[in-house]
Design an enzyme around this catalytic site. Sequence first.
Site, mmCIF file in Angstrom:
data_model
loop_
_atom_site.group_PDB
_atom_site.id
_atom_site.type_symbol
_atom_site.label_atom_id
_atom_site.label_comp_id
_atom_site.label_asym_id
_atom_site.label_seq_id
_atom_site.Cartn_x
_atom_site.Cartn_y
_atom_site.Cartn_z
ATOM 1 C CB CYS B 714 -0.775 0.084 1.244
ATOM 2 S SG CYS B 714 -2.159 -1.348 1.320
ATOM 3 N N PRO B 715 0.685 2.146 -0.855
ATOM 4 C CG PRO B 715 0.513 4.391 -1.245
ATOM 5 C CD PRO B 715 1.303 3.477 -0.521
#
Lengths: 268, 776
Positions: B714-715
């Site tokens: 992430c992200p």
Amino acid sequence: MNLTENQIERYSRHIILQDIGGVGQEKILNSKVLIIGTGGLGAPAALYLAAAGVGTIGLVDGDVVDISNLQRQVIHFTPDIGVLKVESAKAKINQINPDVIVKTYAEFFTADNALVILKDYDFVIDGTDNFPAKFLINDACVMAKKPFSHGGILRFAGQTLTHTPGHACYRCVFNSPPPANAVPTCSQAGVLGAIAGMLGTIQAAEALKFITGVGELLVDRMLIFDAKSMNFRTVKLKKNPSCPLCGDTPKITSLIDYEQAVCDLKKG
Amino acid sequence: MLTFYTNDTVLILEQDQLEEDIAEFIKGQIDPIRFKAIRVAHGVYEQRQRDTYMIRIRCAAGGITPRQLKKTAELADAYGSGEVHFTTRQEVQVHDVLIENIMNVIRGLNEVELSSRGGGGNTIRNILTSADSGVDPEDVFDVDPYAIELTTRLINEPDSWNLPRKFKIAFSNNSKDTAYTQATCLGYVAEIRNGQKGFRVYCAGGMGAKPMVGHLLLEWIPDTQAYHVARALKVMFDKNGNRRSKFSNRIKFLWKKLEQDEFVRLFKLEFDPIKDDASLNLVLPDLKNEAKSSNLAKNPAQGDDYELWEKRFVFDQKQAGLKSVKVPLRLGDLLREDADSLCDFLAEMGENNIRCDRAQNMRLRNIPEAYLGNLYHIIKNMKQSLVQYPPFLSNMINCTGAQTCKLGICLPRGLSDAICERLGKSDLRLDEISDFKVNMSGCPNTCGMHHVADLGFFGKIGRKEAEIYPSYNVMAGAHVGQDGLMLYAQRVDEIPSKHVPDFLYDFLSVWIEDKKDYAGNYQKFLDEKGKDLIKTLCEKYRFVPTYEEDPEMFHDWGRDRRMTMDDMGTAECSAGMFDMIDVDKKQIEEMIKTIETVENKKETLYKIIFHSSRMLLVTRGLESKTETQAIELFAKHFVTAGLVNDRFQDVLTLAKLDLKDELLKHQALILDLGQTVVDLYKNMDDSLRFKTEKTEEIPGQNGPVVKDFRGVQCPMNFVKTKLALETLKSGDKLEVLLDNGEPIENVPNSIAQEGHKVLHKNKQAEGHWSVLIEKV
Ligand code: HEM
Ligand code: SF4
Ligand SMILES: [Zn+2]
């Protein structure tokens, strides 16, 4: 989608923005912005536009870096003293983001070269510090139908508007430059360095908004702020039918170099 | 007073500038890259030790006078290591100079008209000649005056200082080609035709990691056109050379790119208009090979030891009554006090009496026979030399290697000492092979000239499991001189550094025995027997124990700790890396080929995954300590990064989790992985980037487009999902694979917030999630 893996990571915080995404980032990468003046306003604008990935950045400035510039012109560093500002700025931009192509014009923006320089750019940032130049940029952009961001700072205050073709221009508000020496310039009146940063980054944000088509530009509005009280306000503007440039019966049909305050010629 | 070149006064101004630049660099006001460009042009190179430099001093035609050498030694003593180093480029160097002393050395050299300008950088480098030119009874004619005058001419032309790359020139005094004219950018070989002095001209040769043999540029030119050729080639190179790439911009690469006809055409374009302009002719210095009369008392010597010395190191000159003498230096290093005693004596004999040779030794000339005794005593009393050994040992060449050079993998200096120790005290009859050349470089860059050796060695990284040890490639088969045709030595095999002395002992004892049978023809010996012998011996010495069993194998000669990857300098010149890649590549190719016949198939499949993973990590500056880590790094930097297709994720995960039984089911995919990595390497350009490789889209002909974002953090997984959606039309569907945990908790929500519909989330047996999205 032509973004490389590297670009995807580099611009991930843009891409995540719902309004920008990969499509918006590609627009930024394909855009061309001209920054006139690589001083207090031009410096922060150039830094952020470079970081954002603006594909081509043009820099116009005939000056060399002076020690008195360093208090606010954050793209230049102490070892750059004596170096052409455009070259100094270019070196930093290259380091920030190798994606960006930098074109340098180591000359002042004048009636003679204005239209030639402008023609290749999508958006113009006025980062100059004197009235004659600001009027010249306004006139040239209106004539060439180029959108631009006007900005001015003095002591603790700043003002800015964005012009796009068909909307109010700087002359709609201010008819002509004040007589030479009537109004102090930064070099005589002083300016809080951070103000330059505040305004220059606002101009950069306007450029990015224009490129990506996001949000509402400062068109037909002028943003004025005073950092002492930290009051920001916008004043509504209207296209002025009696504007000597864009009004119904324009009197200005060619570019003029106004006389410049004597000290401005030396200090940027 | 004799000098071998004359510098323009502009040089002094440039030195003032250098002094300012050094001061600014010390204050941190100049960035190191810029500073490097400035100092290298002044012959100042950084050593492996920080803020320590070596200074390379021009000696045109290898010449230096006693007065100059004495001063150089004094400077080396005051500001450097206390030794003058004689290099394979026939120059001298001062080592271990701290940054604040650089100017002291450079200004001190001015006093004796020596200069380091052009020791490095993209310019005319030291112009070399056969070390015995002018005194060799087999001289066609003396070429030194040409090298001397050409040097002065070229270094004072402003357009010589910013060429696309370095420009090396050499002159040989006869067709034995001891100046290696075919291994240099521009080479002249003396040849008289119809009573007229002249040269055969070769060009576009060069050693280095990509060696090329030079080509005949001009059959023959009269000696009066020597300058015209150099000028024309310089201008032609200046106009056409490749300035963008640091690694393929020598003249040799230009020839390769243009090919003969075009290269010669462009050269002629510059040469023809000037070739008959007599005003450009070199005005040759009157360089005399003679001794001045001296009042120095003679100090005669006699006895067996004197005679042995004379037999080994003293040669007749073509000038009657004069002798030339080789001073055998240890590792090319001459101590200050030895330099003093030699130079004091030599100054009494004249000025033109020292040359540097290509084997890092000092050559003396124009010594009256009557004074040989004096010289014998001086040389015998040197604090450091190899005079007690047969010339074979001092004729060995070694680059400085990892001791001072940032690119060095091995330490040829340590090896050279070890060889002296092993062979010098052995029963080998080394006096029978005085001319045999053993040349060693610490890496593929050929500073130790391994390409022109009878036996050449260049450092490589040996690998034992995950460990690395110092090792050498063995080269043989060079062919220099004999009538124009030059061949570089070829790699035959490799051998751990620690075994090289024993290897040499074994090899040389056979050659010394067989030399008579082959009538001294080493080439023939190599072809019929020698190459096989090398392979057999390498096999004998191939085994490397583990570090625990024998740490010594992991310590290079002359280094008391083990070799690590940190020892390899930043990829200023990225060679060395290729060796590491090669190890894995060979393994992969071998295992793919033999997969059907191996005993332990699942282990082999695992190894393929491991080697495929590790092979290219080094190109990204990554190093893996363990097999698992190699696989993880590969997954992240190659698969996730999109250089290698996602479809290999599964097998990587299985290997990472050590589920080797599972691998058998995926054999085809694993072999495909190996081949994919090997192909990817082929696609690498010189800058170690990859030309192609973006993950192919998997077109969703019948179902949704599938994107595998497992292993993506992430992200970035959200970013990539967004980008994938952008390529679709409204209403199209996208399936993404996401890891459990953070990714599955965040990505679908973020996507939904942008207005897309998350149709369903499905946990897979392997633990990851499949998420189906419909684009708004
Ligand atoms: C780009 C990588 C390099 C290449 C391709 C290269 C190539 C060569 C070649 C071919 C020679 C000698 C043969 C000749 O032409 O006569 C040489 C000599 C030499 N090179 Fe390099 N070189 C490289 C990097 C370096 C570096 C980084 C250093 C040290 C800073 C260095 C130091 C030397 C020295 C000192 C010699 C003379 C050898 C001696 O007697 O000690 N080289 N180099
Ligand atoms: S051959 Fe390699 S190790 Fe030796 S000096 Fe040259 S670059 Fe350094
Ligand atoms: Zn207007």
